[in-house]
Scaffold this motif. Structure first.
Motif, mmCIF file in Angstrom:
data_model
loop_
_atom_site.group_PDB
_atom_site.id
_atom_site.type_symbol
_atom_site.label_atom_id
_atom_site.label_comp_id
_atom_site.label_asym_id
_atom_site.label_seq_id
_atom_site.Cartn_x
_atom_site.Cartn_y
_atom_site.Cartn_z
ATOM 1 N N ALA A 187 49.286 -35.258 -77.677
ATOM 2 C CA ALA A 187 50.680 -34.841 -77.856
ATOM 3 C C ALA A 187 51.577 -35.452 -76.794
ATOM 4 C CB ALA A 187 50.774 -33.314 -77.818
ATOM 5 N N LYS A 188 51.106 -35.478 -75.559
ATOM 6 C CA LYS A 188 51.888 -36.075 -74.483
ATOM 7 C C LYS A 188 52.046 -37.578 -74.702
ATOM 8 C CE LYS A 188 52.892 -32.641 -71.669
ATOM 9 N NZ LYS A 188 54.270 -32.324 -71.209
ATOM 10 N N ALA A 189 50.990 -38.225 -75.165
ATOM 11 C CA ALA A 189 51.039 -39.666 -75.392
ATOM 12 C C ALA A 189 51.999 -40.025 -76.521
ATOM 13 C CB ALA A 189 49.642 -40.192 -75.714
ATOM 14 N N ALA A 190 52.203 -39.081 -77.458
ATOM 15 C CA ALA A 190 53.116 -39.344 -78.573
ATOM 16 C C ALA A 190 54.567 -39.446 -78.117
ATOM 17 C CB ALA A 190 52.987 -38.247 -79.620
ATOM 18 N N ALA A 191 54.876 -38.941 -76.922
ATOM 19 C CA ALA A 191 56.214 -39.074 -76.312
ATOM 20 C C ALA A 191 57.329 -38.671 -77.284
ATOM 21 C CB ALA A 191 56.425 -40.502 -75.810
ATOM 22 N N THR A 192 57.218 -37.465 -77.822
ATOM 23 C CA THR A 192 58.228 -36.988 -78.768
ATOM 24 C C THR A 192 59.534 -36.588 -78.090
ATOM 25 O OG1 THR A 192 57.447 -34.706 -78.582
ATOM 26 C CG2 THR A 192 56.416 -36.089 -80.278
ATOM 27 N N GLY A 193 59.479 -36.367 -76.782
ATOM 28 C CA GLY A 193 60.648 -35.855 -76.083
ATOM 29 C C GLY A 193 60.803 -34.356 -76.210
ATOM 30 N N LEU A 194 59.846 -33.711 -76.872
ATOM 31 C CA LEU A 194 59.897 -32.272 -77.084
ATOM 32 C C LEU A 194 58.944 -31.549 -76.138
ATOM 33 C CD1 LEU A 194 59.731 -32.341 -80.983
ATOM 34 C CD2 LEU A 194 61.773 -31.869 -79.623
ATOM 35 N N GLN A 195 59.270 -30.302 -75.836
ATOM 36 C CA GLN A 195 58.367 -29.464 -75.067
ATOM 37 C C GLN A 195 57.053 -29.288 -75.827
ATOM 38 O OE1 GLN A 195 58.809 -24.995 -74.751
ATOM 39 N NE2 GLN A 195 59.445 -25.540 -72.690
ATOM 40 N N VAL A 196 55.933 -29.316 -75.089
ATOM 41 C CA VAL A 196 54.623 -29.156 -75.709
ATOM 42 C C VAL A 196 54.046 -27.794 -75.324
ATOM 43 C CG1 VAL A 196 52.284 -30.056 -75.925
ATOM 44 C CG2 VAL A 196 54.210 -31.643 -75.690
ATOM 45 N N GLN A 197 53.872 -26.952 -76.324
ATOM 46 C CA GLN A 197 53.268 -25.641 -76.140
ATOM 47 C C GLN A 197 51.893 -25.649 -76.779
ATOM 48 O OE1 GLN A 197 55.407 -22.403 -77.982
ATOM 49 N NE2 GLN A 197 54.305 -20.835 -76.868
ATOM 50 N N VAL A 198 50.950 -24.966 -76.165
ATOM 51 C CA VAL A 198 49.603 -24.925 -76.725
ATOM 52 C C VAL A 198 49.119 -23.486 -76.799
ATOM 53 C CG1 VAL A 198 48.461 -25.269 -74.482
ATOM 54 C CG2 VAL A 198 47.259 -25.880 -76.584
ATOM 55 N N GLU A 199 48.414 -23.198 -77.896
ATOM 56 C CA GLU A 199 47.829 -21.878 -78.093
ATOM 57 C C GLU A 199 46.458 -21.821 -77.434
ATOM 58 O OE1 GLU A 199 47.853 -20.027 -82.146
ATOM 59 O OE2 GLU A 199 45.687 -20.262 -81.942
ATOM 60 N N VAL A 200 46.237 -20.772 -76.660
ATOM 61 C CA VAL A 200 44.908 -20.526 -76.095
ATOM 62 C C VAL A 200 44.516 -19.097 -76.448
ATOM 63 C CG1 VAL A 200 45.188 -22.181 -74.209
ATOM 64 C CG2 VAL A 200 45.839 -19.796 -73.845
ATOM 65 N N GLU A 211 46.193 -28.455 -66.726
ATOM 66 C CA GLU A 211 45.864 -29.759 -66.134
ATOM 67 C C GLU A 211 46.238 -30.911 -67.066
ATOM 68 O OE1 GLU A 211 41.736 -29.509 -65.211
ATOM 69 O OE2 GLU A 211 42.031 -27.987 -63.639
ATOM 70 N N ALA A 212 46.195 -30.651 -68.384
ATOM 71 C CA ALA A 212 46.545 -31.690 -69.354
ATOM 72 C C ALA A 212 48.050 -31.778 -69.595
ATOM 73 C CB ALA A 212 45.831 -31.427 -70.672
ATOM 74 N N GLY A 213 48.824 -30.899 -68.948
ATOM 75 C CA GLY A 213 50.277 -31.029 -69.003
ATOM 76 C C GLY A 213 51.013 -30.098 -69.938
ATOM 77 N N ALA A 214 50.408 -28.987 -70.337
ATOM 78 C CA ALA A 214 51.117 -28.040 -71.208
ATOM 79 C C ALA A 214 52.406 -27.571 -70.541
ATOM 80 C CB ALA A 214 50.229 -26.844 -71.525
ATOM 81 N N ASP A 215 53.472 -27.525 -71.326
ATOM 82 C CA ASP A 215 54.755 -27.035 -70.819
ATOM 83 C C ASP A 215 54.893 -25.531 -70.978
ATOM 84 O OD1 ASP A 215 55.920 -29.662 -70.209
ATOM 85 O OD2 ASP A 215 55.920 -29.940 -72.391
ATOM 86 N N ARG A 216 54.053 -24.981 -71.847
ATOM 87 C CA ARG A 216 54.149 -23.554 -72.149
ATOM 88 C C ARG A 216 52.856 -23.134 -72.829
ATOM 89 N NH1 ARG A 216 59.594 -21.419 -75.073
ATOM 90 N NH2 ARG A 216 58.777 -19.724 -76.334
#
Length: 281
Positions: A187-200, A211-216
Motif C-alpha cells: 500500500a505504501k509503495a502504491a503512493a496513493t497520497g492517502l492515509q493508510v489504515q490497517v485492521e488488526v 513498523e511497516a508504516g501504518a498511519d492508523r
C-alpha cells in the motif's frame, strides 16, 4: 432547483426517482378522485417522538417538486434535538400535489431523523471520554451521502465515503497479501497520497503494522481488556479505532480504553424510523 444543505449528491435526481417509485404511471388516483383540482391544504409536519432532526430541507424538496408554489416554513434546523410533539414544518399548497408528495417526503425524513437520533444517543454515551464516534460504509444502498449527512447531524464524524478516499487494509486484504506487513508495504509503495489504515485483530499484529508504516490502526472485535492493552502498546504513535459489534450499552466502556475513535455500523444500517406525521391544520 438548488439544495445547498448538502453536496456531492444528486438530490434533484433522488427526489425524482423516489416520487416516480410512489406515483407510478397513474399518479395519486385517490387524491385525484376525491379532492377538487384547485383545493388547498395547510398542514403541519410534527414529530411524535423525541428526536434529533435530519432531512427537513430534503422533505421540502418533495413538495416543491410537485407544487413549485407551495409555501414552506421550516420551524427547526437540522441537528436540533426536539421533544415529542414539536412542529417541524408548516406547509400550504395545492392539496392534491401535497398529498401525492407526502409519503416520499415523510419516508426520507423519518429515516434520516432516525439515523441522527440513534447517532446522538451513541455520541451522548461517550461524552467526556475524548473518543470520537465514526460512521461506516454500512449504509442503505443509494443513500450513503444522505445517511452520512444524518450522522453528522447526530454529532458523529464521517469515515470513508467511498472506496477511493482512503486506504483501509482489512483481514481479506491481509490474507491475500500474505500478512499485515506485506499488505502495508504494498500500500505504501502504491503512493496513493492517502492515509493508510490497517485492521488488526491480534495484539501481535500491532508492532509489525507500525513498523511497516501504518498511519492508523483499526482494532477489530477486541474485548475491552484487549483494547486497553492495544492502546498501551500503540502508545499514541498513531490514532486507533475500535470497531466490531459495538452497541449502545458497550460503547462507553470501549471509549474509556483510550481509543481515538469508535466506529458503529448500526447507526446507518439499523436505525429505526422516527415517527413523524403530516396533519391537516
Amino acid at each position: 432547483m438548488s439544495a445547498p444543505f448538502i453536496s456531492g449528491f444528486d438530490l434533484d435526481g433522488f427526489v425524482a426517482r423516489v416520487l416516480a417509485e410512489d406515483l407510478g404511471e397513474g399518479g395519486d388516483v385517490t387524491s385525484n378522485a376525491t379532492i377538487p383540482e384547485e383545493a388547498r391544504l395547510t398542514a403541519v409536519m410534527a414529530t411524535r417522538d423525541a428526536v434529533v432532526v435530519a432531512g427537513l430541507p430534503l422533505a421540502a424538496m418533495f413538495f416543491r417538486a410537485l407544487d413549485p408554489q407551495v409555501e414552506v416554513e421550516q420551524l427547526v434546523e437540522d441537528g436540533a434535538k426536539v421533544r415529542a410533539g414539536t412542529a417541524l414544518m408548516r406547509l400550504s399548497g395545492n392539496a392534491r400535489k401535497m398529498l401525492a408528495a407526502e409519503r416520499s417526503a415523510l419516508n426520507s425524513l423519518q429515516h434520516l431523523t432516525g439515523v441522527a437520533t440513534m447517532t446522538r444517543a451513541y455520541v451522548d454515551a461517550i461524552a467526556g471520554t475524548g473518543c470520537i464516534l465514526l460512521d461506516t460504509r454500512k449504509t442503505i444502498p443509494g443513500m450513503r451521502v444522505l445517511g452520512k449527512y444524518a450522522t453528522r447531524m447526530g454529532g458523529a464524524q464521517n469515515h470513508r465515503m467511498r472506496l477511493d478516499d482512503g486506504v483501509l487494509i482489512k483481514d481479506n486484504h491481509v490474507a491475500v497479501a500474505g500478512g499485515v506487513a506485506e499488505a502495508l508495504r504494498s500500500a505504501k509503495a502504491a503512493a496513493t497520497g492517502l492515509q493508510v489504515q490497517v485492521e488488526v485483530d491480534r495484539l501481535d499484529q500491532i508492532e509489525p503494522a507500525l513498523e511497516a508504516g501504518a498511519d492508523r490502526l483499526l482494532l477489530d472485535n477486541m474485548d475491552v481488556p484487549t483494547l486497553r492493552e492495544a492502546v498501551r502498546i500503540v502508545g499514541g504513535r498513531v490514532p486507533t479505532e475500535a470497531s466490531g459489534g459495538v452497541r449502545l450499552d458497550t460503547i462507553r466502556g470501549i471509549a474509556e480504553t483510550g481509543v481515538t475513535y469508535v466506529s458503529v455500523g448500526r447507526i446507518t444500517q439499523s436505525a429505526p424510523a422516527a415517527d413523524i406525521g403530516l396533519d391537516y391544520a
